[in-house]
Design a protein around this motif. Structure first.
Motif, PDB file in Angstrom:
ATOM      1  N   SER A 177       0.833  -1.202   0.000  1.00 37.84           N
ATOM      2  CA  SER A 177       0.000   0.000   0.000  1.00 37.84           C
ATOM      3  C   SER A 177       0.870   1.255   0.000  1.00 37.84           C
ATOM      4  O   SER A 177       0.769   2.105   0.857  1.00 37.84           O
ATOM      5  N   GLU A 236      -6.218   2.796  -5.835  1.00 41.53           N
ATOM      6  CA  GLU A 236      -5.986   1.982  -4.652  1.00 41.53           C
ATOM      7  C   GLU A 236      -7.336   1.511  -4.108  1.00 41.53           C
ATOM      8  O   GLU A 236      -8.245   2.324  -3.919  1.00 41.53           O
ATOM      9  N   PRO A 275      -8.464   4.888   0.043  1.00 43.63           N
ATOM     10  CA  PRO A 275      -8.655   3.789  -0.897  1.00 43.63           C
ATOM     11  C   PRO A 275     -10.138   3.558  -1.169  1.00 43.63           C
ATOM     12  O   PRO A 275     -10.979   3.892  -0.331  1.00 43.63           O
TER      13      PRO A 275
END
Lengths: 251, 357
Positions: free
Chosen positions: A2, A151, A215
């Motif tokens: 991430s 994301e 995200p």
């Protein structure tokens, strides 16, 4: 991984952005761009929302696309224009400084064969996301494609926990960096003083502020009726997904 | 009760953002012609506005601006045209009203112009009063501001508020040092000292002796210092060390308070912005030939810098009458439709550069 939140740190310096993105994605950003390009039909009319430094533009132009690109940052627009001039594709590209929230006034119904939203959605609020997607549904031609690369939160609880754990320190570092990057003083003692004294306030601010990027949840939660996911692929360990979304051919 | 606790907490932690959800708030029973106001998503701001607007019929758009107050947000680039465009689009206000006019807080003038908003979103903007309390009267007056509404007031209540806000930021920033040297004992003495000194300095600044704020702060600190010392000696026995430690803490607190003071008043830009971020100084003047006398600079100036002057050609223009008042917010520079308002600092810097070449 991430790591994508780190992109906010590079955004302030367009010159370093491309290199930075390559580093934090372990080079896979090129792969992502290639897949976006291949998903777009030949000789189509394309809108690139949030074009950044415009790395996608030459790839699209080579496939005969006529491209309209927008970005909210004047520095990014300047960099993208320079790139377009350097690649000799100014005839097929127009780049303007606008935000995603202005597309309703900028473009007509069914104007584009394809719309690209690459690493843009995670910077918008929930309300802005659904507004932008409904606008994309409007400006796409019937059976046009929308490409969303961003994301996403992982599906399972365990993966989500690991993802948050890895993301948290990166997010914090990026936040602190964006807070102190504007320092102009050259005196090293002033710099040290500043960081020591400001750190408590910066940490407090970090915990109460909106996150730099958010995200996305699974696509079903935010897609408007006319749009459906045709294909999904994952990049750098599943942190970024590319969704190929099709507009229903209802006319 | 919850709001009261939030008020106290946010008063002390004024220096960090207090974001709330960007949204549309409806007051009373608005019609399709009701006024639409815009503000930032700082929860303190929204709570105060809601209190002031509770008897009105209007819409309030809470724009995403990082949870920072209107003035700091607009000068610092958090409250921008993009914030307003975003909330106009996501709130659905375009379906609720027939007009396309919003009312902005006057202190958003350093970044937001009606011209740009009109070009980018099709909405025009006009500046309302500075303070939320004045809005009901402003709406009753047919959306006309009075001179008092466009100028900053600094009442004793505001002064006390800023004193607590300033103490909060100083205590959070610097408590580490007394903590390391004297432990918790030192932190409590430091914190109370900071609160007392800044309250006195904010409330009685004009009456205190001393030529600058540091001296003023040091001149009042013996008052509280002797109280602390009397308390310590009464409870722990007389000791020269207590006297020395308390002197160090009081002096430190007084210097920090004195040097931070002016940035926490509405009359000076905070010293940090210049020291660390190199914000350029503004030295505002008006080019007489370009001035059309439209009054916009006078309107958006929060500190009464400009004055009208009647030219012999029967033309009224504005001049920089009180440069000492200027807070360097840059509102006049951004708003002037003919670019008659100029920044002399930039001009002279360019000229010196040319001379070098």
């Amino acid at each position: 991984m991430s790591t994508i939140v780190l992109m906010k740190a590079f955004e302030s310096v367009p010159g370093r952005y491309d290199l930075g993105m390559r580093l934090i994605t372990f080079g896979e950003i090129a792969e992502l761009r290639r897949e976006i390009t291949e998903a777009i039909p030949l000789n189509s009319k394309v809108l690139d929302i949030g074009c950044g430094t415009g790395e996608l533009l030459p790839l699209l132009a080579r496939r005969g696309a006529r491209i309209t690109a927008i970005d909210k940052s004047p520095d990014m627009v300047k960099t993208a224009r320079e790139r377009a001039a350097g690649e000799n594709i100014l005839d097929s590209v127009s780049i303007n400084q606008n935000t995603a929230m202005e597309v309703d006034r900028l473009f007509k119904d069914a104007e584009f064969d394809a719309v690209v939203l690459s690493l843009v959605m995670s910077e918008l609020t929930q309300e802005e996301r659904s507004w932008v997607l409904s606008q994309c549904a409007r400006i796409l031609k019937p059976s046009g494609v929308l490409l969303v690369a961003d994301e996403f939160w992982p599906g399972s609880f365990l993966k989500r926990a690991v993802f948050s754990l890895v993301r948290f320190p990166l997010h914090l570092i990026t936040y602190l960096y964006t807070q102190i990057k504007g320092l102009v003083t050259t005196n090293i003692w002033w710099k040290i003083y500043y960081v020591i004294v400001e750190l408590p306030l910066m940490l407090l601010s970090f915990f109460v502020s909106e996150p730099l990027t958010n995200p996305l949840e699974s696509p079903e939660t935010f897609l408007p009726e006319k749009l459906t996911v045709a294909h999904a692929s994952e990049f750098w360990g599943g942190a970024v997904r590319l969704l190929k979304i099709q507009k229903a051919d209802l006319g | 009760m919850k709001n009261f606790l939030l008020d106290v907490l946010q008063l002390f932690f004024r220096m960090i953002p207090h974001p709330t959800k960007p949204r549309l708030i409806t007051f009373g029973k608005p019609t399709r012609n009701s006024p639409t106001l815009v503000t930032v998503n700082s929860s303190l701001t929204v709570r105060r506005l809601s209190k002031a607007l509770k008897d009105e019929n209007c819409y309030l758009l809470v724009a995403p601006a990082g949870g920072i107050n209107v003035w700091c947000g607009s000068v610092g680039g958090h409250f921008t045209i993009e914030s307003i465009i975003s909330i106009i689009k996501t709130s659905g206000i375009e379906q609720l009203v027939d007009h396309r006019r919003i009312i902005l807080p006057q202190l958003s003038a350093p970044t937001i112009t009606s011209k740009e908003l009109n070009a980018r979103a099709g909405w025009s903007a006009q500046f309302g009063p500075i303070r939320a309390i004045d809005i009901p009267e402003y709406l009753r007056n047919g959306k006309r501001v009075t001179t008092a509404m466009t100028e900053i007031r600094y009442s004793p209540k505001d002064r006390l508020e800023m004193a607590v806000a300033m103490s909060g930021s100083i205590i959070v920033r610097y408590s580490l040092f007394p903590l390391m040297i004297f432990g918790l004992w030192g932190v409590s003495r430091f914190a109370t000292n900071v609160l007392f000194t800044s309250a006195m300095l904010h409330l009685f600044n004009e009456k205190l002796p001393g030529s600058n704020n540091n001296r003023k702060a040091i001149s009042i600190s013996p008052l509280f210092f002797s109280l602390l010392l009397a308390f310590s000696w009464a409870s722990g026995g007389t000791s020269i060390w207590l006297f020395l430690f308390l002197t160090m803490i009081s002096l430190g607190a007084a210097v920090l308070v004195g040097s931070a003071y002016s940035g926490y008043t509405p009359f000076k830009q905070c010293s940090y912005s210049r020291q660390f971020y190199g914000y350029p100084p503004l030295e505002i003047d008006i080019v007489a030939e370009d001035c059309t006398g439209c009054t916009l600079c006078d309107w958006v100036c929060p500190v009464d810098c400009f004055a009208p002057v009647r030219q012999n050609t029967n033309r009224t223009i504005f001049v920089m009458a009180n440069p000492a008042n200027c807070v360097e917010c840059g509102a006049c520079l951004v708003q002037c439709p003919t670019s008659a308002v100029v920044n002399l600092f930039e001009v002279s810097k360019e000229q010196s550069h040319l001379r070098c070449a």
